[in-house]
Design a protein around this motif. Structure first.
Motif, PDB file in Angstrom:
ATOM      1  N   SER A 167      49.162 -19.365  46.945  1.00  0.00           N
ATOM      2  CA  SER A 167      50.337 -18.411  46.409  1.00  0.00           C
ATOM      3  C   SER A 167      49.734 -17.963  45.055  1.00  0.00           C
ATOM      4  O   SER A 167      50.201 -16.994  44.576  1.00  0.00           O
ATOM      5  CB  SER A 167      51.584 -18.971  45.990  1.00  0.00           C
ATOM      6  N   CYS A 192      51.933 -10.877  51.252  1.00  0.00           N
ATOM      7  CA  CYS A 192      52.408 -12.399  50.917  1.00  0.00           C
ATOM      8  C   CYS A 192      51.925 -12.492  49.266  1.00  0.00           C
ATOM      9  O   CYS A 192      50.938 -12.166  48.843  1.00  0.00           O
ATOM     10  CB  CYS A 192      51.802 -13.276  51.903  1.00  0.00           C
ATOM     11  N   ASN A 345      59.295 -19.977  57.577  1.00  0.00           N
ATOM     12  CA  ASN A 345      58.808 -18.971  56.406  1.00  0.00           C
ATOM     13  C   ASN A 345      58.975 -17.605  57.076  1.00  0.00           C
ATOM     14  O   ASN A 345      58.998 -17.262  58.162  1.00  0.00           O
ATOM     15  CB  ASN A 345      57.542 -19.344  55.770  1.00  0.00           C
ATOM     16  N   ASN A 347      57.857 -13.046  56.114  1.00  0.00           N
ATOM     17  CA  ASN A 347      57.252 -11.824  55.336  1.00  0.00           C
ATOM     18  C   ASN A 347      57.499 -10.858  56.213  1.00  0.00           C
ATOM     19  O   ASN A 347      57.910 -10.889  57.324  1.00  0.00           O
ATOM     20  CB  ASN A 347      55.751 -12.266  54.966  1.00  0.00           C
ATOM     21  N   MET A 372      63.116 -12.894  51.942  1.00  0.00           N
ATOM     22  CA  MET A 372      61.855 -13.269  52.048  1.00  0.00           C
ATOM     23  C   MET A 372      61.370 -13.128  50.651  1.00  0.00           C
ATOM     24  O   MET A 372      61.590 -12.529  49.687  1.00  0.00           O
ATOM     25  CB  MET A 372      61.050 -12.136  52.770  1.00  0.00           C
ATOM     26  N   SER A 447      62.688 -17.019  54.740  1.00  0.00           N
ATOM     27  CA  SER A 447      61.670 -17.853  54.136  1.00  0.00           C
ATOM     28  C   SER A 447      62.231 -19.253  53.532  1.00  0.00           C
ATOM     29  O   SER A 447      63.460 -19.505  53.442  1.00  0.00           O
ATOM     30  CB  SER A 447      61.480 -17.057  52.364  1.00  0.00           C
ATOM     31  N   HIS A 448      61.505 -19.899  53.393  1.00  0.00           N
ATOM     32  CA  HIS A 448      61.774 -21.586  53.223  1.00  0.00           C
ATOM     33  C   HIS A 448      62.809 -21.871  52.495  1.00  0.00           C
ATOM     34  O   HIS A 448      63.706 -22.822  52.690  1.00  0.00           O
ATOM     35  CB  HIS A 448      60.303 -22.475  53.107  1.00  0.00           C
TER      36      HIS A 448
END
Length: 465
Positions: A167, A192, A345, A347, A372, A447-448
């Protein structure tokens, strides 16, 4: 674990061994950070988390038979030897890096903005036709998960397929230093983690750190449909192998493609058929996993398979036996309701791909979508765009939840999709359970951090009751 003696481990992580000198030469049988997973002979590595400090479980793991533990502080009257270190997290990476240096196993490292896990599963399915394969489990793809995956390798394994997620800048460099991949696979460069990586060029630079520790006789496999990846011409004297899918979205570049695919026949939720072009022949493949985007995974797996010496027949058989995992386009039949569990997850690219899968369903199409994360300054516009896409692809009803998903709801309202917005996930879940009926297909994706697996679990409990 050969050469993984307590003495060697202490040297590898710059730690200080404290304990019986007679045990310095003892080899560990495994290494974990979860005290519940400790078995006799294991090394326990306590991590300080936001809520729990793993050091508090040190007495417990010795009772379970741990050979030794790491510790960031001196221990009073420990029940066994320990290695004192400045940082358990850094020590974990150092220990895994040392262990990697003792192994002759081939490691395939997979990165990219979208499709890392599904590509990892496809490559593993193909290589399993010939080899004993270890692969990344769950979300163990970061600076903690990657080293733990390396430490799971055992003598019987012949190849390891590891997912490498990042990330921020520098993170890939650090995990590549541990993995030292023999083959680097990059799926695509998307939008991302733009909070840290700024734009797609930044994403490419950050992902390309995977090449920093590529073996001198290594290989690189890249998606030839991606406009950023086709700019990678050579790395450390290694020329990339490219694959390409004739899907009408990208112009075919003048590149030495190893594998191409065309004649894609979408079979909806039953998967797809396609022609896979090898240098010697053309083979028709069947993928049991829904979603046209999975053809890219098959091409990547075919490239890796050829590098690893598989026959074309073995490659095609592996593709036909590929499976999904929980949270990754996992189809769950609950009575007469079909749930597409794709909520690990999200995006913009993966959201649209999942909506394309939903569009193939019969009956009412219900999209349950959430925020997201890490999209940067244009996050609201990106959510709005996904909402428009949901309406345009024929989702009949959209359930959405999350601050940013208010924009997603606004985008969907431009079409004929019925939109239901909830500020609270639990209220969404209860309304959804009462709303679904026989014949519906329900896509669940976010997203998680949105914890949408809880929605899937609630649907399972309610519809199986």
């Amino acid at each position: 674990m050969e050469q993984m003696t307590l003495e060697n481990i202490a040297k590898a992580c710059g730690g200080t061994y404290v304990g019986d000198d007679a045990q310095r030469g003892s080899e560990i049988t495994g290494a974990v950070i979860d005290s519940r997973q400790v078995e006799p002979g294991y090394l326990y590595i306590p991590i300080r988390g936001e809520r729990v400090d793993g050091h508090r479980f040190i007495p417990d793991v010795f009772e379970k038979g741990a050979l030794a533990v790491l510790s960031e502080e001196p221990l009073e009257n420990p029940a066994g030897p320990y290695i004192q270190v400045a940082s358990s997290e850094q020590a974990l990476k150092d220990i895994a890096e040392f262990y990697r240096s003792t192994l002759s196993i081939k490691i395939i490292g997979i990165t990219g903005s979208v499709g890392k896990t599904s590509t990892k599963e496809m490559i593993s399915a193909v290589l399993s036709q010939k080899y004993n394969v270890l692969k990344t489990e769950g979300n163990f793809n970061n600076e903690i998960g990657l080293p733990l995956t390396i430490l799971r390798i055992r003598r019987e394994h012949e190849v390891a397929v590891v997912e490498m997620g990042i990330s921020e800048f520098g993170e890939m460099h650090r995990i590549a230093k541990v993995a030292k991949p023999d083959i680097c696979v990059m799926t695509n460069i998307g939008q991302c983690h733009l909070e840290n990586l700024i734009d797609r060029d930044g994403v490419l630079r950050a992902k390309s750190e995977i090449f920093d520790f590529l073996k001198t006789d290594g290989h690189i496999v890249l998606n030839g449909n991606d406009d950023k990846l086709i700019t990678v011409q050579e790395v450390k004297g290694v020329k990339p192998v490219f694959y390409y899918v004739e899907d009408g979205t990208a112009k075919k570049a003048d590149l030495p493609y190893e594998i191409t695919a065309d004649a894609i026949e979408n079979k909806g939720l039953r998967g797809l058929n396609a022609n896979l072009h090898f240098p010697e022949e053309v083979c028709q493949i069947h993928e049991p996993i829904p979603g046209v985007h999975n053809v890219y995974n098959a091409c990547a797996a075919a490239c890796v398979g050829r590098i690893m010496g598989l026959t074309n027949e073995e490659i095609c058989q592996g593709i036909a036996h590929a499976k999904t995992i929980a949270g990754r386009t996992n189809l769950i039949t609950l009575g007469e309701v079909l749930v597409i569990d794709d909520c690990y997850n999200a995006n913009p690219v993966s959201m649209k791909a999942s909506l394309d899968v939903l569009a193939q369903a019969d009956g009412r199409k219900i999209a349950v979508l959430g925020d997201m994360g890490e999209l940067g300054e244009n996050e609201r516009e990106m959510h709005y765009d996904v909402g428009k896409y949901a309406a345009n692809t024929g989702a009949d009803i959209l359930f959405c939840c999350g601050t940013l998903s208010e924009e997603l709801a606004k985008g969907a309202q431009r079409g004929h999709t019925k939109v239901m917005y909830f500020a609270d996930r639990e209220k969404l879940t209860q309304t959804l359970i009462n709303f679904v009926e026989a014949g519906d297909t329900v896509l669940v994706k976010a997203s998680h951090f949105m914890e949408f697996p809880k929605i899937v679990k609630a649907l399972e409990e309610a519809l199986e009751a």
